[in-house]
Design a protein around this motif. Structure first.
Motif, PDB file in Angstrom:
ATOM      1  N   GLN A  73       0.856  -1.187   0.000  1.00  0.00           N
ATOM      2  CA  GLN A  73       0.000   0.000   0.000  1.00  0.00           C
ATOM      3  C   GLN A  73       0.888   1.231   0.000  1.00  0.00           C
ATOM      4  OE1 GLN A  73      -3.364   0.394   2.850  1.00  0.00           O
ATOM      5  NE2 GLN A  73      -2.406   2.320   3.367  1.00  0.00           N
ATOM      6  N   ASN A  94       1.456   5.735   5.630  1.00  0.00           N
ATOM      7  CA  ASN A  94       0.471   4.706   5.972  1.00  0.00           C
ATOM      8  C   ASN A  94       0.075   4.797   7.437  1.00  0.00           C
ATOM      9  OD1 ASN A  94       0.345   3.731   3.408  1.00  0.00           O
ATOM     10  ND2 ASN A  94       1.734   2.019   3.755  1.00  0.00           N
ATOM     11  N   VAL A  98      -3.871   5.651   8.700  1.00  0.00           N
ATOM     12  CA  VAL A  98      -4.717   4.868   9.597  1.00  0.00           C
ATOM     13  C   VAL A  98      -4.986   5.647  10.881  1.00  0.00           C
ATOM     14  CG1 VAL A  98      -2.972   3.539  10.840  1.00  0.00           C
ATOM     15  CG2 VAL A  98      -5.172   2.519  10.370  1.00  0.00           C
ATOM     16  N   ARG A 269      -7.505  -2.239   1.596  1.00  0.00           N
ATOM     17  CA  ARG A 269      -6.975  -3.545   1.981  1.00  0.00           C
ATOM     18  C   ARG A 269      -7.603  -4.043   3.276  1.00  0.00           C
ATOM     19  NH1 ARG A 269      -2.729  -4.772  -1.050  1.00  0.00           N
ATOM     20  NH2 ARG A 269      -2.447  -6.606   0.236  1.00  0.00           N
ATOM     21  N   SER A 271      -6.152  -5.455   5.654  1.00  0.00           N
ATOM     22  CA  SER A 271      -5.334  -5.115   6.810  1.00  0.00           C
ATOM     23  C   SER A 271      -5.640  -3.704   7.290  1.00  0.00           C
ATOM     24  CB  SER A 271      -3.852  -5.258   6.469  1.00  0.00           C
ATOM     25  OG  SER A 271      -3.546  -4.575   5.282  1.00  0.00           O
ATOM     26  N   LEU A 272      -5.861  -2.794   6.335  1.00  0.00           N
ATOM     27  CA  LEU A 272      -6.192  -1.412   6.719  1.00  0.00           C
ATOM     28  C   LEU A 272      -7.539  -1.385   7.429  1.00  0.00           C
ATOM     29  CD1 LEU A 272      -5.960   1.668   6.712  1.00  0.00           C
ATOM     30  CD2 LEU A 272      -6.826   1.676   4.385  1.00  0.00           C
ATOM     31  N   ALA A 347       0.276  -2.676  13.696  1.00  0.00           N
ATOM     32  CA  ALA A 347      -0.098  -3.000  12.311  1.00  0.00           C
ATOM     33  C   ALA A 347       0.515  -4.293  11.799  1.00  0.00           C
ATOM     34  CB  ALA A 347       0.306  -1.854  11.401  1.00  0.00           C
ATOM     35  N   TYR A 352      -0.088  -4.855   7.870  1.00  0.00           N
ATOM     36  CA  TYR A 352      -0.272  -3.509   7.344  1.00  0.00           C
ATOM     37  C   TYR A 352       1.075  -2.798   7.393  1.00  0.00           C
ATOM     38  CZ  TYR A 352      -2.134   1.236   6.877  1.00  0.00           C
ATOM     39  OH  TYR A 352      -2.396   2.514   6.454  1.00  0.00           O
ATOM     40  N   ASP A 354       2.834  -0.089   8.018  1.00  0.00           N
ATOM     41  CA  ASP A 354       3.030   1.233   8.590  1.00  0.00           C
ATOM     42  C   ASP A 354       4.523   1.440   8.789  1.00  0.00           C
ATOM     43  OD1 ASP A 354       3.611  -0.414  10.661  1.00  0.00           O
ATOM     44  OD2 ASP A 354       2.742   0.879  12.185  1.00  0.00           O
TER      45      ASP A 354
END
Ligand SMILES: N[C@@H](CCC(=O)N[C@@H](CS)C(=O)NCC(=O)O)C(=O)O
Lengths: 404, 338
Positions: A73, A94, A98, A269, A271-272, A347, A352, A354
């Motif tokens: 991402q 990222n 979030v 996503r 995960s997000l 994350a 994710y 981050d």
């Protein structure tokens, strides 16, 4: 200033540093400070020496080298040939994404739940109490994992959408819920879309101006103009009109199943979503408690006074109670925002990417520069936290009771 | 007065910290257990069995070293590490050696300051995909979602492979093999990529392994082996020659079945030197004469360890391939014991 009140005769003796209460605290603070400095210096020296013994040094040169790994991402352009520095920035963005999404959602959830917790309706009250207790008392990591597992296990994979009579189908042919995330249509801006955008901005300004005018009229003359539907009209009608007059310059690109995945559209996503929702519901529960406390701290007399003036309950809440409660609520909510941002570093549990995942994860591991990357991470979270506090403090000062 | 005591204590602590960096062999002997870093769980390579005993191909290396040094193959404290935590664990001294499907690379050897003490499995990276997707070559993976363990060489190879072939993919970074398995089976990713041996081991633990194919392409070289901290050469030698002893034992026909017999003395000088009936090799390593005998007795020679844990008769079913002795056309070639 204290010195001025002293009798001038007495001169300073060294023993006074210990025996004189005026100096003693300074003496001890000084000693404590010195010990602290020595201790930190010792730790620092120890670190450098041990590193040197292993033949390592502290160097940030790796930041300029190609990262070599891909990130799924990326809000800015990034390829695996970009530098570790850029990978870190991708991670930072990222994290911020979030955090911002989480803070907004948590605030909405928290305010609604906090207000409803005081609802006269028994069921609503208990439901909200249930929400707060359930989410506040289970660690946020567990919530992240639960939501993520639900997403991956319960949602269909893109494969299931294939073919006629497939197991899964898209919502309105536009939105696909899959175990890799949610695919939404993406707006396509064609020529003329700028005019539509500008019209909308103008409408927003117009609607705000109308509301101002209506309020002023109410205060000046006591005449009450309707607020709701005219603002809505001002907002919607011109924009829609221009949109059609210009021949629909804003199109939509729908996600389409191709190859292994959906292509086109916007992918949010899994995960997000998991991280965002978990952080929002978890922090929202805390904010709900802050809001409830804030409301309860506003004296009941205020509500009664407002009621005796004939205000309806909803008005009492929005005009009398909430503005006063806000002052009490903001400071603890700042801490909640800080917590949310820092909790976003969980994350990696759902993959994710981050900043802890890129800089503090893959970069750290592939370059072996643990101390450097961890220092950078600490610095980043420190800066973000201080920035959030600063912004919220400005807001807090703006909302403060003005004393005249 | 107080201050000088404080400083003295500090310097003492400093020296102690410095001294601890060397002499792993003495540390292990004094401690009585070997701290060995392994995977968090990869059946066949390192995983606890039903009784909580660690079993596997990498575990066997740890046990052989413990047997050689401590005369007790069970005197091992297994420390599960992920792809991300393994190097920190080794560098910080939390573990004495790492035996965790770890690829010998230039940077890990030179820049991260580790010392690879040999190769116990010659591997390469592959892809596993459900047969239902109808893919028969890695070149057809354009646009696929790929599960990948972070902090591994495979993560970088993957990026290289797709770049070289001008294809796109969507990486799903994952911490452990167990998580990867779960995500792969749930269909959250189309493909799982890691070392081929790891894929075979992972597939063997599926309910229906036959539904999944390992694609023919091998996209990298992954020489896997145990490693220790750079700079402690005595300890490095112990681990290196223990592994060599296991490999040489197979070549020389020393097995756990005949070793008692051979250790009484033979007319083959190299066997005698290795098993301690001739010469002083053990002493040179800082161990006793029986060190290699104990190492081999812990789990058998290299071939026995291979067959028992990951060989063709196990569910994992790996053939020897590159990992055959050089005399059988493989790459295993232990330097001479003399
Ligand atoms: N050989 C590669 C990859 C090693 C690796 O992570 N292998 C996986 C699968 S073969 C593993 O051992 N996983 C076990 C675990 O998750 O603990 C490396 O050294 O970077």
């Amino acid at each position: 200033m204290a010195m001025l009140t002293e009798p001038p005769a007495e001169s300073f003796r060294l023993s006074m540093l210990i025996n004189d209460t005026r100096y003693r605290s300074y003496t001890f603070q000084f000693i404590a400070l010195m010990l602290l400095i020595v201790f930190m210096a010792y730790l620092g020296m120890n670190l450098v020496r041990n590193l040197a013994e292993q033949g390592q040094d502290i160097s940030f040169r790796f930041l300029g080298e190609p990262a070599g790994y891909d990130i799924n991402q990326t809000l800015i352009h990034y390829t695996n040939q970009s530098t570790h520095m850029r990978a870190s920035i991708v991670g930072v963005l990222n994290t911020l994404l979030v955090a911002v999404l989480g803070c907004i959602t948590a605030t909405v959830l928290g305010v609604v739940a906090g207000v409803l917790r005081l609802s006269p309706n028994w069921l609503v009250r208990k439901l909200m109490a249930g929400y707060v207790e359930a989410f506040r008392n289970v660690p946020v990591l567990i919530w992240i994992l639960i939501i993520f597992s639900i997403m991956t296990a319960a949602m269909p994979s893109p494969r299931a959408f294939r073919g006629a009579g497939s197991e899964a189908s898209m919502l309105f042919d536009a939105v696909a819920f899959t175990n890799r995330g949610v695919y939404l249509p993406r707006p396509i801006w064609e020529a003329g879309s700028l005019v539509v955008g500008l019209t909308f901005v103008a409408s927003v300004i117009g609607a705000l101006a109308y509301r101002r005018y209506a309020t002023k009229l109410l205060y000046d003359t006591g005449r009450l103009l309707p607020m709701g539907w005219p603002s809505l009209l001002i907002l919607v009608v011109p924009t829609v009109a221009i949109f059609f007059i210009l021949g629909r310059p804003i199109g939509l690109e729908y996600p389409e199943l191709g190859g292994f995945n959906f292509n086109g559209g916007i992918q949010i996503r899994g995960s997000l979503i998991a991280l965002w929702l978990a952080l929002a519901v978890y922090t929202g529960a805390f904010i709900a408690e802050n809001v409830r406390a804030g409301i309860q701290a506003v004296s009941g007399g205020q509500t009664e006074a407002a009621a005796s003036l004939g205000l309806r309950p909803r008005r009492i809440m929005s005009l009398i109670v909430l503005p006063q409660a806000l002052r009490i609520v903001i400071p603890p909510v700042i801490s909640q925002y800080l917590n949310l941002t820092k909790n976003s570093s969980l994350a990696i549990a759902v993959g994710y990417m981050d900043v802890t995942g890129t800089l503090g994860g893959i970069t750290l591991n592939q370059t072996g520069r643990a101390i450097e990357t961890v220092l950078m991470l600490m610095l980043f979270y420190l800066i973000i936290s201080l920035a959030i506090s600063a912004v919220m403090n400005i807001y807090n000062n703006a909302m403060k009771l003005e004393e005249r | 007065m107080k201050k000088s005591v404080f400083f003295a204590a500090m310097t003492a602590a400093g020296f102690a910290a410095g001294a601890a960096a060397a002499g792993t062999l003495d540390d292990v002997k004094a401690r009585g257990t070997l701290n060995c870093g392994v995977t968090t769980g990869l059946v066949g390579f390192a995983a606890p069995d039903a009784n909580g005993e660690w079993q596997g191909f990498d575990v066997a290396v740890c046990r052989a070293v413990a047997a050689a040094v401590l005369s007790d193959p069970t005197a091992v404290e297994f420390v599960p590490t992920t792809g991300k935590t393994r190097f920190t664990a080794l560098a910080s001294g939390e573990i004495d050696m790492l035996a965790r499907n770890t690829t010998w690379t230039f940077t890990r050897d030179v820049d991260l300051k580790f010392e690879f003490t040999g190769i116990n499995y010659y591997d390469g990276q592959g892809f596993m995909i459900p047969k239902a997707l109808g893919v028969s070559s890695a070149k057809e993976l354009d646009g696929a979602t790929v599960c990948i363990q972070t902090g591994t060489t495979t993560e970088l190879n993957l990026a290289d492979f797709f770049r070289k072939n001008n294809m796109d993919y969507d990486p799903v970074p994952i911490e452990t093999n167990a998580e990867a398995q779960q995500q792969y089976l749930a269909g959250a990713c189309d493909v799982y990529t890691t070392d081929r041996s790891g894929l075979a081991a992972t597939r063997a633990s599926f309910e229906t392994p036959s539904d999944h194919a390992i694609l023919p392409e091998t996209i990298s070289k992954e020489p896997l082996g145990p490693l220790v901290r750079h700079g402690d050469n005595e300890w490095g030698d112990v681990v290196r020659w223990t592994l060599n002893a296991l490999v040489a034992a197979e070549e020389l026909g020393i097995t756990s079945a005949n070793i008692e017999e051979l250790a009484k003395g033979t007319n083959r000088p190299e066997v005698n030197r290795m098993l301690g009936t001739e010469g002083t090799l053990g002493e040179m390593l800082g161990l006793d004469a029986d060190w290699a005998k104990r190492a081999i007795m812990a789990g058998g020679n290299y071939g026995e360890i291979f067959a028992k844990n990951i060989g063709e008769s196990t569910p994992i079913g790996l053939d020897r391939g590159l990992n055959a002795q050089w005399t059988d056309g493989g790459l295993l070639y232990a330097p001479p014991f003399r």
